[in-house]
Write a protein that holds these residues in place. Structure first.
Motif, short mmCIF file in Angstrom:
data_model
loop_
_atom_site.label_atom_id
_atom_site.label_comp_id
_atom_site.label_asym_id
_atom_site.label_seq_id
_atom_site.Cartn_x
_atom_site.Cartn_y
_atom_site.Cartn_z
N PRO A 121 0.81 -1.22 0.00
CA PRO A 121 0.00 0.00 0.00
C PRO A 121 0.84 1.27 0.00
O PRO A 121 0.47 2.27 -0.62
CB PRO A 121 -0.83 -0.14 1.29
CG PRO A 121 -0.93 -1.61 1.51
CD PRO A 121 0.38 -2.17 1.06
N VAL A 122 1.98 1.25 0.70
CA VAL A 122 2.87 2.41 0.70
C VAL A 122 3.41 2.65 -0.70
O VAL A 122 3.46 3.78 -1.19
CB VAL A 122 4.02 2.22 1.71
CG1 VAL A 122 5.08 3.29 1.53
CG2 VAL A 122 3.47 2.24 3.13
N ASP A 123 3.83 1.58 -1.38
CA ASP A 123 4.30 1.71 -2.76
C ASP A 123 3.22 2.31 -3.64
O ASP A 123 3.48 3.18 -4.48
CB ASP A 123 4.70 0.35 -3.33
CG ASP A 123 5.89 -0.27 -2.63
OD1 ASP A 123 6.68 0.48 -2.02
OD2 ASP A 123 6.02 -1.51 -2.68
N MET A 124 1.99 1.84 -3.46
CA MET A 124 0.88 2.31 -4.29
C MET A 124 0.66 3.81 -4.13
O MET A 124 0.43 4.53 -5.10
CB MET A 124 -0.40 1.55 -3.93
CG MET A 124 -0.41 0.10 -4.37
SD MET A 124 -0.42 -0.08 -6.17
CE MET A 124 -2.02 0.63 -6.54
N ARG A 125 0.71 4.28 -2.89
CA ARG A 125 0.52 5.71 -2.67
C ARG A 125 1.59 6.51 -3.40
O ARG A 125 1.32 7.58 -3.94
CB ARG A 125 0.53 6.03 -1.18
CG ARG A 125 -0.67 5.52 -0.42
CD ARG A 125 -0.69 6.09 1.00
NE ARG A 125 -1.79 5.54 1.78
CZ ARG A 125 -1.68 4.51 2.60
NH1 ARG A 125 -0.51 3.93 2.77
NH2 ARG A 125 -2.72 4.06 3.27
N LYS A 126 2.80 6.01 -3.38
CA LYS A 126 3.89 6.72 -4.03
C LYS A 126 3.75 6.69 -5.55
O LYS A 126 3.93 7.71 -6.23
CB LYS A 126 5.23 6.13 -3.59
CG LYS A 126 5.54 6.35 -2.12
CD LYS A 126 6.84 5.69 -1.69
CE LYS A 126 7.13 5.95 -0.22
NZ LYS A 126 8.39 5.29 0.24
N ILE A 127 3.43 5.53 -6.08
CA ILE A 127 3.27 5.40 -7.54
C ILE A 127 2.12 6.26 -8.04
O ILE A 127 2.20 6.88 -9.11
CB ILE A 127 3.05 3.92 -7.92
CG1 ILE A 127 4.29 3.09 -7.60
CG2 ILE A 127 2.69 3.79 -9.40
CD1 ILE A 127 4.05 1.59 -7.68
N LEU A 128 1.05 6.34 -7.25
CA LEU A 128 -0.15 7.05 -7.69
C LEU A 128 -0.17 8.52 -7.27
O LEU A 128 -1.19 9.19 -7.42
CB LEU A 128 -1.39 6.36 -7.14
CG LEU A 128 -1.64 4.94 -7.67
CD1 LEU A 128 -2.81 4.30 -6.97
CD2 LEU A 128 -1.88 4.97 -9.18
N ALA A 129 0.94 9.03 -6.75
CA ALA A 129 0.99 10.44 -6.37
C ALA A 129 0.60 11.31 -7.56
O ALA A 129 1.17 11.20 -8.64
CB ALA A 129 2.38 10.82 -5.88
#
Length: 963
Positions: free
Chosen positions: A599-607
């Motif tokens: 989920p942390v990766d997703m937030r960063k990718i979807l910034a």
């Protein structure tokens, strides 16, 4: 921020969600969006979108033409007077005055005002409303704007509120019971704890002993002269504003303001309107407040309270942008900590926050897990210190900048589709707090010019001077008491803070993540067939793998695309031993991330992206839902594809998730409201283990990670029989290739796509139960009527009219005439799944001594409706409100999506959406009477009453509540 987008931007930056309502469609930006800024010391202007004026008597007014929703005007009367101004004998009378605004005035006798407004479609509570706070009182009045006479009368209502309340002794006495019921409704652990906390939170200032609800003894016994004195002193034009935003001619509205308010006079002599000072805190102290009925445990570190006023200059605006970027990065770090295998807290935040309109402080707070306050305090203090010493990284700053810019892009894109109520809230804040109102055109220009130039060095310098070091502080622990609760002492809290402050911290380790969700798209499918539905503006597609698509392009929003898909199946397909694995399968999988990303990766990718997708198991259906900005539809579709591509198994994230759920479930056990809700469902379904209910700790302990994953894979390894519905701002020709690529390539192996009827049925006959829980002198009555039904659109309409008429009577009789309740009401629903049936529920909070009266009065109104039907005037009020809501809903993407999805799931004609107004017009009083006879069967209902745990009180009330 300094604009109407303050809350939106701060919320986005603090929580960094995978938001749907962020920008997408690349509309033409203002030509000067990237132009050089003028002098930063220049004041922020009032934008041309709003007319701001002041009458000779000091009353301020704000007027804006805005056409969403059409034919509607949002009116507000804002008074800079709240409970902080009450004299000793007036505690609670600022709020009581607000109540009296609906109980008789110069032009409206008692009950006439609410009845009149209902007759023009204004619903009491949902539309017509008011609130009282420490420093202000606000009246909310949305009215239809098509007829001049309605507009004039609406301003007459505001004028009466401003200076025409009659405040008759008999009306005051009648309202006492209602206000006391509101006070009773607020009692409980939160209220008890708040009374201990307030003196410390507000540093012993006047705010600590001026809660708006007031003192019970004063509410019961005050003399009419006390409330008249408050009204005379503080309801005066120089402390008032009229806000009018809607589909109206501004010149006409300005004349109405002048006609109705220019004659108001300020009292002579005037009392000075002071704002209460909050003393500075210099020392450090701790406070531990517990209650056996408390919600989840938490800890708050509040640093010194400081005077604060927003700087209405471009430099002040830029400072707010810097603060938002700082808060976004710091809170992202805290969110990452909450997702570790043994997290220090369940959730946390740290940022400057406003305490009153003129004060704020720096706060760090956390919701605690099973390990208690020490690890949470350690993490909060160290993350703040890490940011203060070492600052942030370039990648962190770049992500929050993207999110901030896209948020403003959305706001600008939707500037002509923004609801009038949002503008009205902005102008209220301008009047009450001094928030600048330059308008979204100017703000979009400012942000695009300022944000790229905000440097990492500037952000890190802000962190060093903003995060307190070596300052006095207030450390607060709140949580449940009772057996097994590990409650810290104040000294232990202070020791934990001191120890955390002494520890050395290292620079934040920023891990690199992928730049995109997919390196390359999947091998596309194709569109096998296409048809058109001209009636509804739909395009229907069948893809090469059998997946179907319904497209409904709209212009309701400029930058929103909503998606939904459902098929039969869901939790019903799994045996009883898998009840909790099936119920939690989707949330467990989502908590571990998406395919290869946490989920942390997703937030960063979807910034900076505007895409969110969920896939889950309902009771009888499998559901996929999504939302995106117009230019992020491909990102949303990639997320859909990845939902079917596999599951990311992560033991650490699973443990973190389960630990939080266990803590929440354990905490529910001491809360009377939660126990009451469980009792209602258990009684209704005779303790059927498959019936819906809240999870208990022992249920969560039975969840197995691998079995939950297996269940998810069983349902989402195949897209067989799914029909994806898209509604919003897209071009059909442009979206079709994306659909063929991502939906047309989904796997569709054979799986069961039918639900199972598990035989869960409500009990029959009259069943009564009393639940004894809670230490406060308060009760709640729950009545539930159920039974089989011939579910049709017309029957759903009749049931809806029945519940709306009953709610009119509950307000009029149980609240206004009898004073037995403050809030509560009836709601009803019908469904065809897993069998055709209806449910009607009534919830009525009241005092233990009034339970019998409430039950008897409710059944008396039910019987009156069953035998006589509704008055035509009652039905007309319901119809008028429905038709106004319907006209607004026809311009809403969510309404269309829900209607189209329901038509597929329940096999109804989607074109019914176009006939609703005709069906409403055809509805008769006899239809409602017959519905009452069918659906309010007094020989078949469940009655559950929540009473205090005091046995004497409970025994007495069991006797009086029997029918």
């Amino acid at each position: 921020m300094i604009s109407r987008f303050t809350s939106l931007v701060r919320f986005t930056l603090l929580l960094f969600p995978l938001v749907a309502t962020v920008p997408g469609q690349a509309l033409a930006a203002p030509a000067s969006a990237a132009a050089a800024l003028p002098d930063l010391n220049a004041p922020l202007p009032i934008g041309p979108q709003v007319k701001v004026g002041k009458l000779d008597n000091g009353l301020t007014y704000y007027i804006q033409r805005n056409r969403k929703p059409e034919h509607k005007l949002e009116l507000r009367l804002v008074v800079k007077a709240g409970s902080i101004l009450e004299d000793e004998d007036q505690q609670g009378l600022a709020h009581f005055t607000e109540h009296m605004a609906f109980n008789g005035s110069t032009h409206f006798k008692k009950h006439e005002l609410v009845s009149y407004l209902q007759s023009i479609g204004v619903k009491f509570g949902a539309d017509l409303n008011a609130y009282t706070s420490f420093d202000e009182t606000v009246y909310v009045l949305p009215v239809p704007a098509e007829r001049p006479q309605d507009l004039d009368k609406a301003f007459l209502v505001l004028e009466d509120w401003a200076h025409g309340l009659t405040l008759n002794p008999e009306d005051i006495d009648k309202e006492r019971d209602i206000v006391l019921e509101e006070l009773r409704l607020g009692k409980g652990a939160g209220d008890r704890m708040q009374k201990v906390l307030m003196p410390k939170i507000y540093n012993g200032s006047r705010y600590a002993d001026r809660l708006p609800i007031g003192q019970e003894a004063i509410l019961r016994n005050f003399k009419p002269d006390a409330i008249r004195r408050f009204y005379r002193d503080w309801y005066r034009p120089d402390l008032m504003a009229v806000v009018a935003v809607g589909d109206v001619d501004p010149a006409q509205v300005e004349q109405l303001v002048k006609r109705h308010f220019a004659g108001l006079k300020n009292p002579v002599p005037e009392r000075k309107r002071d704002y209460a000072a909050i003393p500075a805190r210099t020392g450090t102290e701790a406070l531990v407040v517990t209650d056996k009925e408390s919600g989840p445990a938490s800890v708050l570190i509040r640093y010194p309270v400081q005077p604060y006023r927003e700087r209405a200059t471009l430099a002040g605006y830029r400072e707010q942008l810097v603060e938002g970027l700082f808060s976004g990065m710091l809170n992202q770090r805290l969110a990452e900590l909450a997702q570790t295998a043994s997290p220090p807290f369940m959730g946390a935040s740290s940022a400057p926050g406003r305490l009153t309109p003129r004060y704020r402080s720096y706060n760090a707070m956390a919701a605690l897990g099973k390990n208690g306050p020490t690890p949470a305090i350690d993490a909060l203090v160290q993350e703040n210190e890490r940011a203060r010493q070492f600052g942030f990284g370039a990648a962190e700053l770049e992500r929050v900048k993207k999110t901030l810019l896209r948020t403003y892009e959305l706001a600008w894109n939707e500037r002509d589709k923004t609801d009038s109520a949002q503008y009205a809230a902005e102008y209220m804040r301008h009047f009450l707090e001094g928030e600048a109102i330059p308008g979204i055109d100017a703000e979009y220009r400012f942000v695009n010019a300022m944000v790229p130039g905000i440097t990492l060095d500037e952000i890190n310098a802000y962190a060093r001077r903003t995060i307190p070091a070596d300052s006095g502080k207030l450390v607060i622990y709140t949580g449940p008491s009772g057996a097994g609760a590990a409650i810290p002492t104040g000294d232990q809290l202070l020791a934990a803070v001191a120890a955390a402050e002494r520890r050395d911290v290292q620079k934040h380790d920023e891990k690199a993540v992928a730049a995109r969700l997919m390196d390359q798209p999947p091998k596309p499918g194709s569109i096998a067939s296409e048809t058109q539905d001209a009636r509804l503006g739909l395009t229907r597609l069948t893809l090469s793998n059998g997946v179907k698509v319904i497209l409904k392009p709209t212009t309701f929003r400029n930058d929103q695309v909503l998606m939904s898909a459902a098929r039969f199946g869901g939790q019903s397909l799994f045996d009883e031993r898998d009840t909790f694995n099936a119920r939690y399968a989707d949330t467990i999988v989502a908590a571990m991330g998406l395919k290869d990303f946490t989920p942390v990766d997703m937030r960063k990718i979807l910034a900076g992206k505007a895409a969110a997708v969920s896939a889950g198991l309902g009771t009888n259906t499998d559901v996929v839902a999504g939302t995106a900005g117009a230019t992020d539809v491909e990102t949303m579709l990639q997320m859909v594809w990845l939902k079917f591509a596999g599951v990311r198994r992560d033991e650490d994230l699973y443990k973190s998730f389960i630990g939080k759920q266990m803590e929440l479930a354990r905490n529910r056990l001491g809360q009377p409201g939660a126990l009451f809700g469980d009792a209602v469902l258990a009684t209704l379904y005779d303790n059927n283990p498959r019936a819906p209910r809240a999870l208990r700790p022992e249920d969560i302990a039975r969840i197995d990670l691998d079995r939950a994953i297996a269940i998810y894979r069983e349902r989402f390894s195949s897209a067989k029989d799914l029909t994806f519905i898209f509604v919003g701002s897209f071009d059909v020709a442009a979206i079709k290739p994306l659909l063929a690529t991502y939906l047309g390539s989904l796997p569709t192996p054979d799986i069961p796509t039918a639900y199972r009827d598990l035989g869960i049925r409500p009990v029959k006959g009259v069943v009564k139960k009393v639940v004894n829980s809670g230490s406060e002198d308060r009760s709640t009555v729950s009545l539930t009527f159920t039974g089989p039904a011939d579910v049709t659109e017309k029957e759903e309409l009749r049931l809806g009219a029945l519940t709306e008429v009953m709610n009119l009577r509950i307000i009029d009789v149980l609240r206004e005439k009898m004073g037995l309740i403050y809030g509560g009401g009836m709601e009803g629903s019908m469904t065809r799944l897993p069998y055709s049936h209806y449910t009607v529920g009534v919830t009525l909070p009241t005092g233990p001594q009034n339970v019998g009266k409430v039950v008897d009065a409710t059944f008396a109104e039910i019987e009156r409706l069953r035998t006589r039907g509704p008055e035509q005037s009652e039905l007309d009020k319901v119809k008028t409100n429905w038709l106004q809501s319907y006209r607004k809903s026809l311009q809403d993407n969510g309404y269309w999506l829900a209607t189209l999805q329901t038509s597929l799931t329940e096999g109804t004609d989607p074109a019914n959406i176009l006939r609703f107004d005709k069906e409403v017009a055809a509805l008769t009083a006899d239809d409602v009477k017959q519905a009452a006879q069918r659906y309010l069967n007094t020989q078949n209902y469940v009655q559950v009453v929540l009473n205090p745990e005091n046995p004497a009180t409970a025994k007495r009330e069991q006797a009086v509540s029997q029918r």
